[in-house]
Design a protein around this motif. Structure first.
Motif, PDB file in Angstrom:
ATOM      1  N   VAL A  83      19.461 -20.238  95.625  1.00  0.00           N
ATOM      2  CA  VAL A  83      19.797 -21.657  95.795  1.00  0.00           C
ATOM      3  C   VAL A  83      21.311 -21.792  95.814  1.00  0.00           C
ATOM      4  CG1 VAL A  83      19.598 -23.973  94.821  1.00  0.00           C
ATOM      5  CG2 VAL A  83      17.697 -22.363  94.591  1.00  0.00           C
ATOM      6  N   ARG A  84      21.824 -22.555  96.760  1.00  0.00           N
ATOM      7  CA  ARG A  84      23.264 -22.699  96.888  1.00  0.00           C
ATOM      8  C   ARG A  84      23.845 -23.585  95.807  1.00  0.00           C
ATOM      9  NH1 ARG A  84      24.317 -24.866 102.511  1.00  0.00           N
ATOM     10  NH2 ARG A  84      26.414 -24.984 101.687  1.00  0.00           N
ATOM     11  N   GLU A  85      25.105 -23.325  95.469  1.00  0.00           N
ATOM     12  CA  GLU A  85      25.799 -24.115  94.466  1.00  0.00           C
ATOM     13  C   GLU A  85      25.870 -25.578  94.897  1.00  0.00           C
ATOM     14  OE1 GLU A  85      30.082 -24.183  92.094  1.00  0.00           O
ATOM     15  OE2 GLU A  85      29.807 -22.839  93.799  1.00  0.00           O
ATOM     16  N   GLY A  86      25.600 -26.471  93.944  1.00  0.00           N
ATOM     17  CA  GLY A  86      25.698 -27.894  94.207  1.00  0.00           C
ATOM     18  C   GLY A  86      24.419 -28.540  94.675  1.00  0.00           C
ATOM     19  N   VAL A  87      23.425 -27.750  95.068  1.00  0.00           N
ATOM     20  CA  VAL A  87      22.173 -28.320  95.568  1.00  0.00           C
ATOM     21  C   VAL A  87      21.376 -28.950  94.423  1.00  0.00           C
ATOM     22  CG1 VAL A  87      19.935 -27.749  96.590  1.00  0.00           C
ATOM     23  CG2 VAL A  87      22.013 -26.798  97.566  1.00  0.00           C
ATOM     24  N   MET A  88      21.359 -28.269  93.274  1.00  0.00           N
ATOM     25  CA  MET A  88      20.639 -28.783  92.106  1.00  0.00           C
ATOM     26  C   MET A  88      21.611 -29.469  91.152  1.00  0.00           C
ATOM     27  SD  MET A  88      17.627 -27.693  92.870  1.00  0.00           S
ATOM     28  CE  MET A  88      16.810 -26.433  93.858  1.00  0.00           C
ATOM     29  N   LYS A  89      21.110 -30.420  90.395  1.00  0.00           N
ATOM     30  CA  LYS A  89      21.938 -31.078  89.391  1.00  0.00           C
ATOM     31  C   LYS A  89      22.179 -30.136  88.213  1.00  0.00           C
ATOM     32  CE  LYS A  89      20.603 -35.876  90.310  1.00  0.00           C
ATOM     33  NZ  LYS A  89      19.996 -37.103  89.742  1.00  0.00           N
ATOM     34  N   LYS A  90      23.354 -30.245  87.633  1.00  0.00           N
ATOM     35  CA  LYS A  90      23.681 -29.491  86.420  1.00  0.00           C
ATOM     36  C   LYS A  90      23.682 -30.466  85.252  1.00  0.00           C
ATOM     37  CE  LYS A  90      27.882 -28.360  85.299  1.00  0.00           C
ATOM     38  NZ  LYS A  90      29.231 -27.754  85.230  1.00  0.00           N
ATOM     39  N   GLY A 118      18.860 -25.243  78.323  1.00  0.00           N
ATOM     40  CA  GLY A 118      17.399 -25.129  78.284  1.00  0.00           C
ATOM     41  C   GLY A 118      16.819 -23.740  78.205  1.00  0.00           C
ATOM     42  N   ALA A 119      17.635 -22.691  78.066  1.00  0.00           N
ATOM     43  CA  ALA A 119      17.096 -21.338  78.004  1.00  0.00           C
ATOM     44  C   ALA A 119      16.390 -21.098  76.673  1.00  0.00           C
ATOM     45  CB  ALA A 119      18.210 -20.313  78.200  1.00  0.00           C
ATOM     46  N   ASP A 120      15.148 -20.618  76.728  1.00  0.00           N
ATOM     47  CA  ASP A 120      14.405 -20.252  75.517  1.00  0.00           C
ATOM     48  C   ASP A 120      14.783 -18.858  75.032  1.00  0.00           C
ATOM     49  OD1 ASP A 120      12.525 -22.553  75.245  1.00  0.00           O
ATOM     50  OD2 ASP A 120      11.878 -21.882  77.222  1.00  0.00           O
ATOM     51  N   THR A 121      15.049 -17.964  75.975  1.00  0.00           N
ATOM     52  CA  THR A 121      15.376 -16.570  75.670  1.00  0.00           C
ATOM     53  C   THR A 121      16.536 -16.141  76.548  1.00  0.00           C
ATOM     54  OG1 THR A 121      13.065 -16.097  75.132  1.00  0.00           O
ATOM     55  CG2 THR A 121      14.480 -14.204  75.583  1.00  0.00           C
ATOM     56  N   VAL A 122      17.433 -15.353  75.990  1.00  0.00           N
ATOM     57  CA  VAL A 122      18.564 -14.823  76.754  1.00  0.00           C
ATOM     58  C   VAL A 122      18.579 -13.308  76.624  1.00  0.00           C
ATOM     59  CG1 VAL A 122      21.061 -14.806  77.062  1.00  0.00           C
ATOM     60  CG2 VAL A 122      19.907 -16.924  76.372  1.00  0.00           C
ATOM     61  N   VAL A 131      30.488 -18.829  82.708  1.00  0.00           N
ATOM     62  CA  VAL A 131      29.237 -18.906  83.458  1.00  0.00           C
ATOM     63  C   VAL A 131      29.453 -19.712  84.728  1.00  0.00           C
ATOM     64  CG1 VAL A 131      26.834 -19.667  83.402  1.00  0.00           C
ATOM     65  CG2 VAL A 131      27.896 -18.741  81.339  1.00  0.00           C
ATOM     66  N   ALA A 132      28.956 -19.211  85.839  1.00  0.00           N
ATOM     67  CA  ALA A 132      29.085 -19.903  87.123  1.00  0.00           C
ATOM     68  C   ALA A 132      28.280 -21.203  87.111  1.00  0.00           C
ATOM     69  CB  ALA A 132      28.604 -19.007  88.260  1.00  0.00           C
ATOM     70  N   ASP A 133      28.826 -22.234  87.756  1.00  0.00           N
ATOM     71  CA  ASP A 133      28.140 -23.530  87.822  1.00  0.00           C
ATOM     72  C   ASP A 133      26.739 -23.401  88.423  1.00  0.00           C
ATOM     73  OD1 ASP A 133      30.176 -24.929  86.634  1.00  0.00           O
ATOM     74  OD2 ASP A 133      31.013 -25.721  88.496  1.00  0.00           O
ATOM     75  N   VAL A 134      26.615 -22.555  89.451  1.00  0.00           N
ATOM     76  CA  VAL A 134      25.318 -22.436  90.113  1.00  0.00           C
ATOM     77  C   VAL A 134      24.261 -21.909  89.149  1.00  0.00           C
ATOM     78  CG1 VAL A 134      25.682 -20.082  91.008  1.00  0.00           C
ATOM     79  CG2 VAL A 134      24.146 -21.660  92.222  1.00  0.00           C
ATOM     80  N   SER A 135      24.646 -21.077  88.198  1.00  0.00           N
ATOM     81  CA  SER A 135      23.689 -20.552  87.224  1.00  0.00           C
ATOM     82  C   SER A 135      23.233 -21.646  86.263  1.00  0.00           C
ATOM     83  CB  SER A 135      24.325 -19.392  86.439  1.00  0.00           C
ATOM     84  OG  SER A 135      24.656 -18.320  87.296  1.00  0.00           O
ATOM     85  N   LEU A 136      24.152 -22.514  85.867  1.00  0.00           N
ATOM     86  CA  LEU A 136      23.779 -23.633  84.989  1.00  0.00           C
ATOM     87  C   LEU A 136      22.906 -24.635  85.737  1.00  0.00           C
ATOM     88  CD1 LEU A 136      27.190 -24.193  83.152  1.00  0.00           C
ATOM     89  CD2 LEU A 136      25.206 -22.862  82.389  1.00  0.00           C
ATOM     90  N   LEU A 165      20.809 -23.798  88.052  1.00  0.00           N
ATOM     91  CA  LEU A 165      19.487 -23.171  88.136  1.00  0.00           C
ATOM     92  C   LEU A 165      18.762 -23.218  86.800  1.00  0.00           C
ATOM     93  CD1 LEU A 165      20.167 -20.101  90.445  1.00  0.00           C
ATOM     94  CD2 LEU A 165      18.910 -22.178  90.979  1.00  0.00           C
ATOM     95  N   LEU A 166      19.496 -23.148  85.698  1.00  0.00           N
ATOM     96  CA  LEU A 166      18.860 -23.306  84.398  1.00  0.00           C
ATOM     97  C   LEU A 166      18.286 -24.716  84.257  1.00  0.00           C
ATOM     98  CD1 LEU A 166      21.207 -21.489  81.844  1.00  0.00           C
ATOM     99  CD2 LEU A 166      18.901 -20.828  82.527  1.00  0.00           C
ATOM    100  N   THR A 167      19.040 -25.709  84.726  1.00  0.00           N
ATOM    101  CA  THR A 167      18.551 -27.088  84.681  1.00  0.00           C
ATOM    102  C   THR A 167      17.243 -27.220  85.455  1.00  0.00           C
ATOM    103  OG1 THR A 167      20.819 -27.935  84.505  1.00  0.00           O
ATOM    104  CG2 THR A 167      19.120 -29.484  85.221  1.00  0.00           C
ATOM    105  N   LYS A 168      17.229 -26.674  86.667  1.00  0.00           N
ATOM    106  CA  LYS A 168      16.012 -26.731  87.478  1.00  0.00           C
ATOM    107  C   LYS A 168      14.925 -25.853  86.885  1.00  0.00           C
ATOM    108  CE  LYS A 168      13.610 -28.141  90.951  1.00  0.00           C
ATOM    109  NZ  LYS A 168      13.272 -29.563  91.115  1.00  0.00           N
TER     110      LYS A 168
END
Length: 339
Positions: free
Chosen positions: A168-175, A57-61, A15-20, A22-25
């Motif tokens: 959202v660009r990679e690294g902008v949000m906390k993982k 934090g995903a409820d559904t996948v 899984v790409a870091d940016v996706s994780l 975005l899940l955090t956010k």
């Protein structure tokens, strides 16, 4: 329905870091709205991926696992996403501003007539009053990003169309992993329900990927130089300091445009977003285009001849002086203390 969806990018099952990020956010936004956070992943060899997504934090996948769906191709992924979004009717959909997200997000947005804000640096939930039409909106997604060359910060809303979409660009949000590991509900997607033969008109004959040679994103310490460093030769001092500290060398756009450093080292709105433990800004004025990519650093040290430089406003320690005089002293001091 009306939940938050995050598109999950994968490469060779990772899984790409940016996706994780975005899940955090997305988890934060979902808790704020009192809705579910759903992840959608399209590719191949995705067995067990729901466990990792549940940790963030995903409820559904939603999983579409088919050998035809990996590696990424525009048309099949667009068809599946549009089909799922039409059925599930999410209120928010988030994509990474990667090469894939920048290709996929606008296509899905165009097909669904939903609108999209690119390269957001912040996402929040808030209300809006439309005075012209005398109408109130609640719980909208504030899509926040630099605009007009980074001279202002724009807050963009989409009051009427759904989903509200942003990249959202990679690294902008906390993982960060969620406080409790969830056991997400898994929904298997049948790709044939959405795909047409014409979606596979583009065939991948060969695929070549070059590994990133410079990894400033993962560096715990970054010594970054701006136009004030003066020359490519002077950047050698920054490399020496970075080596002493076990870090990497970064650069502002002005320094890169002047040929002082490679583009792979560029930090900021048009470069890489970083969150090191220590960021040393050398000869960098601190315009918003640059600070948007490094203001999440744990500690910032600024070295600048101008005591009023904007970078000093966000720096934990500001050293007023010439970079070429200060850095040699820092190198000498660090070498002495490391013995």
């Amino acid at each position: 329905m009306n939940n938050i969806f995050v598109y999950i990018e994968t490469e060779n099952g990772k899984v790409a870091d940016v996706s994780l990020e975005l899940l955090t956010k997305g988890r934060e936004l979902a808790d704020r709205l009192g809705c579910q956070l759903e992840a959608i992943v399209i590719g191949h060899h995705l067995e067990g991926i729901q466990k990792e997504l549940g940790e963030y934090g995903a409820d559904t996948v939603h999983i579409a696992d088919d050998e035809r769906l990996s590696p990424y191709r525009t048309l099949p992924h667009t068809a599946i996403l549009c089909g799922v979004f039409r059925e599930e009717k999410p209120q928010i959909a988030l994509f990474g501003a990667s090469s894939i997200g920048r290709d996929l997000g606008p296509r899905v947005s165009s097909a669904l007539h939903s609108g999209l804000t690119a390269d957001c640096t912040s996402l929040e939930i808030g209300d809006h009053r439309d005075n012209k039409n005398n109408k109130d909106y609640t719980d909208l997604l504030y899509q926040i990003r630099p605009a007009f060359g980074g001279n202002i910060i724009a807050t963009i809303i989409n009051p009427d169309c759904r989903p509200q979409m942003a990249t959202v660009r990679e690294g902008v949000m906390k993982k960060e992993k969620y406080g409790k590991t969830l056991d997400p509900v898994v929904k298997i997607i049948d790709p044939n329900q959405y795909l047409q033969p014409s979606d596979f008109v583009v065939k991948i004959l060969e695929r070549h990927m070059e590994e990133r040679k410079i990894n400033i994103k993962g560096a715990p310490v970054i010594v970054s130089g701006g136009y004030g460093v003066g020359s490519k030769e002077n950047f050698a001092l920054l490399h020496e300091l970075a080596e002493v500290l076990g870090g990497e060398v970064g650069a502002s756009r002005a320094a890169v445009d002047s040929g002082f450093a490679e583009h792979a080292r560029q930090i900021g709105q048009t470069g890489t977003t970083v969150r090191p433990k220590l960021y040393i800004a050398c000869g960098i004025s601190g315009q918003i285009q640059h600070t948007a990519g490094m203001d999440g650093s744990a500690m910032i040290i600024s070295i600048n001849t101008d005591p009023e430089a904007p970078i000093n406003k966000i720096a934990d320690f500001a050293i007023t002086g010439d970079v070429m005089e200060v850095i040699p002293k820092m190198i000498k001091a660090y070498k002495r203390n490391s013995k």
